[in-house]
Scaffold this motif. Sequence first.
Motif, PDB file in Angstrom:
ATOM      1  N   UNK A   5      50.661  28.190  51.987  1.00  0.00           N
ATOM      2  CA  UNK A   5      51.553  28.692  51.233  1.00  0.00           C
ATOM      3  C   UNK A   5      49.626  29.029  50.188  1.00  0.00           C
ATOM      4  N   UNK A   6      49.437  31.148  51.111  1.00  0.00           N
ATOM      5  CA  UNK A   6      48.296  31.804  50.983  1.00  0.00           C
ATOM      6  C   UNK A   6      48.504  32.731  49.896  1.00  0.00           C
ATOM      7  N   UNK A   7      47.696  33.436  49.235  1.00  0.00           N
ATOM      8  CA  UNK A   7      47.318  34.417  48.606  1.00  0.00           C
ATOM      9  C   UNK A   7      46.025  34.793  49.108  1.00  0.00           C
ATOM     10  N   UNK A   8      46.026  36.142  49.184  1.00  0.00           N
ATOM     11  CA  UNK A   8      44.920  36.896  49.279  1.00  0.00           C
ATOM     12  C   UNK A   8      44.475  37.674  48.001  1.00  0.00           C
ATOM     13  N   UNK A   9      42.991  38.300  47.964  1.00  0.00           N
ATOM     14  CA  UNK A   9      42.539  39.078  47.012  1.00  0.00           C
ATOM     15  C   UNK A   9      41.362  39.947  47.107  1.00  0.00           C
ATOM     16  N   UNK A  10      41.767  41.415  47.779  1.00  0.00           N
ATOM     17  CA  UNK A  10      40.752  41.467  47.730  1.00  0.00           C
ATOM     18  C   UNK A  10      41.840  43.604  47.422  1.00  0.00           C
ATOM     19  N   UNK A  11      40.481  44.594  47.153  1.00  0.00           N
ATOM     20  CA  UNK A  11      40.698  45.687  47.191  1.00  0.00           C
ATOM     21  C   UNK A  11      40.983  46.596  47.980  1.00  0.00           C
ATOM     22  N   UNK A  12      40.606  46.344  48.941  1.00  0.00           N
ATOM     23  CA  UNK A  12      40.365  46.894  50.288  1.00  0.00           C
ATOM     24  C   UNK A  12      42.349  46.767  50.942  1.00  0.00           C
ATOM     25  N   UNK A  29      50.862  28.323  58.674  1.00  0.00           N
ATOM     26  CA  UNK A  29      50.707  29.147  57.085  1.00  0.00           C
ATOM     27  C   UNK A  29      51.785  30.431  56.480  1.00  0.00           C
ATOM     28  N   UNK A  30      51.146  30.881  55.104  1.00  0.00           N
ATOM     29  CA  UNK A  30      52.500  31.917  55.100  1.00  0.00           C
ATOM     30  C   UNK A  30      51.637  32.390  54.109  1.00  0.00           C
ATOM     31  N   UNK A  31      51.302  33.951  53.747  1.00  0.00           N
ATOM     32  CA  UNK A  31      51.147  34.410  53.194  1.00  0.00           C
ATOM     33  C   UNK A  31      51.947  34.700  51.627  1.00  0.00           C
ATOM     34  N   UNK A  32      51.765  33.772  50.690  1.00  0.00           N
ATOM     35  CA  UNK A  32      53.580  34.053  49.624  1.00  0.00           C
ATOM     36  C   UNK A  32      52.815  35.733  48.269  1.00  0.00           C
ATOM     37  N   UNK A  33      51.402  36.209  48.170  1.00  0.00           N
ATOM     38  CA  UNK A  33      51.430  37.102  47.380  1.00  0.00           C
ATOM     39  C   UNK A  33      49.673  37.856  48.032  1.00  0.00           C
ATOM     40  N   UNK A  34      49.410  39.013  47.758  1.00  0.00           N
ATOM     41  CA  UNK A  34      48.214  39.653  47.861  1.00  0.00           C
ATOM     42  C   UNK A  34      48.025  40.686  46.989  1.00  0.00           C
ATOM     43  N   UNK A  35      46.571  40.458  45.869  1.00  0.00           N
ATOM     44  CA  UNK A  35      46.719  41.322  44.894  1.00  0.00           C
ATOM     45  C   UNK A  35      44.957  41.909  45.448  1.00  0.00           C
ATOM     46  N   UNK A  36      44.473  43.434  44.039  1.00  0.00           N
ATOM     47  CA  UNK A  36      43.738  43.925  44.727  1.00  0.00           C
ATOM     48  C   UNK A  36      43.251  43.872  43.854  1.00  0.00           C
ATOM     49  N   UNK A  37      43.170  43.253  42.717  1.00  0.00           N
ATOM     50  CA  UNK A  37      41.900  42.647  41.532  1.00  0.00           C
ATOM     51  C   UNK A  37      41.874  41.377  41.396  1.00  0.00           C
ATOM     52  N   UNK A  38      40.932  40.708  40.646  1.00  0.00           N
ATOM     53  CA  UNK A  38      40.834  39.826  39.813  1.00  0.00           C
ATOM     54  C   UNK A  38      42.118  39.516  39.168  1.00  0.00           C
ATOM     55  N   UNK A  39      42.511  40.174  37.850  1.00  0.00           N
ATOM     56  CA  UNK A  39      43.470  40.186  36.951  1.00  0.00           C
ATOM     57  C   UNK A  39      45.420  39.766  37.379  1.00  0.00           C
ATOM     58  N   UNK A  59      34.942  43.271  42.877  1.00  0.00           N
ATOM     59  CA  UNK A  59      36.547  44.345  42.977  1.00  0.00           C
ATOM     60  C   UNK A  59      36.374  44.312  41.293  1.00  0.00           C
ATOM     61  N   UNK A  60      37.730  46.494  40.935  1.00  0.00           N
ATOM     62  CA  UNK A  60      37.936  46.388  39.950  1.00  0.00           C
ATOM     63  C   UNK A  60      38.730  45.534  38.461  1.00  0.00           C
ATOM     64  N   UNK A  61      38.462  46.504  37.542  1.00  0.00           N
ATOM     65  CA  UNK A  61      39.394  45.600  36.323  1.00  0.00           C
ATOM     66  C   UNK A  61      38.623  44.342  35.987  1.00  0.00           C
ATOM     67  N   UNK A  62      38.449  43.145  37.264  1.00  0.00           N
ATOM     68  CA  UNK A  62      38.076  41.690  37.019  1.00  0.00           C
ATOM     69  C   UNK A  62      37.492  40.846  39.027  1.00  0.00           C
ATOM     70  N   UNK A  63      36.301  40.386  38.145  1.00  0.00           N
ATOM     71  CA  UNK A  63      35.832  40.931  39.348  1.00  0.00           C
ATOM     72  C   UNK A  63      36.487  38.782  40.295  1.00  0.00           C
ATOM     73  N   UNK A  64      35.527  38.792  41.468  1.00  0.00           N
ATOM     74  CA  UNK A  64      36.344  37.653  42.065  1.00  0.00           C
ATOM     75  C   UNK A  64      36.067  35.860  41.099  1.00  0.00           C
ATOM     76  N   UNK A  65      34.469  36.146  41.002  1.00  0.00           N
ATOM     77  CA  UNK A  65      34.196  34.632  39.374  1.00  0.00           C
ATOM     78  C   UNK A  65      34.744  34.890  38.319  1.00  0.00           C
TER      79      UNK A  65
END
Length: 222
Positions: A5-12, A29-39, A59-65
């Motif tokens: 189960x995979x989540x993808x986080x990218x602002x693009x 493999x299955x994508x269970x969620x996506x997000x556009x910022x760290x928060x 990424x805006x709002x909160x970076x990946x680290x």
Amino acid sequence: MKRINIMIVDDQTLMREGLKTIIELEEDMEVVATAENGEEAIRKAEQTQPDLILMDIQMPIMNGIDSLKEIKSKLNDVKILILTTFANDDYIISGLLNGSEGFLLKDMNYDQLISSIRSAYQGQIILPNLIAKKLAKRIAQHEPERPRVFNQDFINDKGIRFSKREKEVIELLVQGFSNKKIADSLFISEGTVKNYISEVYSKIEINDRAQAIIYLNQFMSY
């Protein structure tokens, strides 16, 4: 078959959707969620409990680290691979120190992406050669105030035995010495140094010098 189960986080949006399309072609493999910022990633990670997260850095709002740190503190078992378009030294160090399972360059091909996801899920550290070389150079440039010694407990846990001479070679190898410089320091021939390094590579099952330096650095402590 156990699905990853995979989540993808990218602002693009194109990057998120493109990765999702590629990943979901795989039966395991299955994508269970996506997000556009760290928060948003933190919130969705807690909701969906993914096995693995592909995390962009900038990424805006909160970076990946920062997002990685928070997620790792809440979800002990999640694997996080950092997505990046460039091999910035500070990001590499910060990502690894905070528990990342490695890095993926965004220009990787399909096979590399899928293979890296599976390997990271199985517990391997993913370091493209470009990033491995940068990290090895950074390690070699570091000048400790106190001499470093072998951490015998760590070596025992790995079930690896190094001879006294192999340890001497490793100590110089992780400092970034060339084969010639190692030979001069130990008063042996360059050919003999190559033989010792080959034997070390065989024991740790790594054949790339930069990757070996990163791995062997774990065996050293202050």
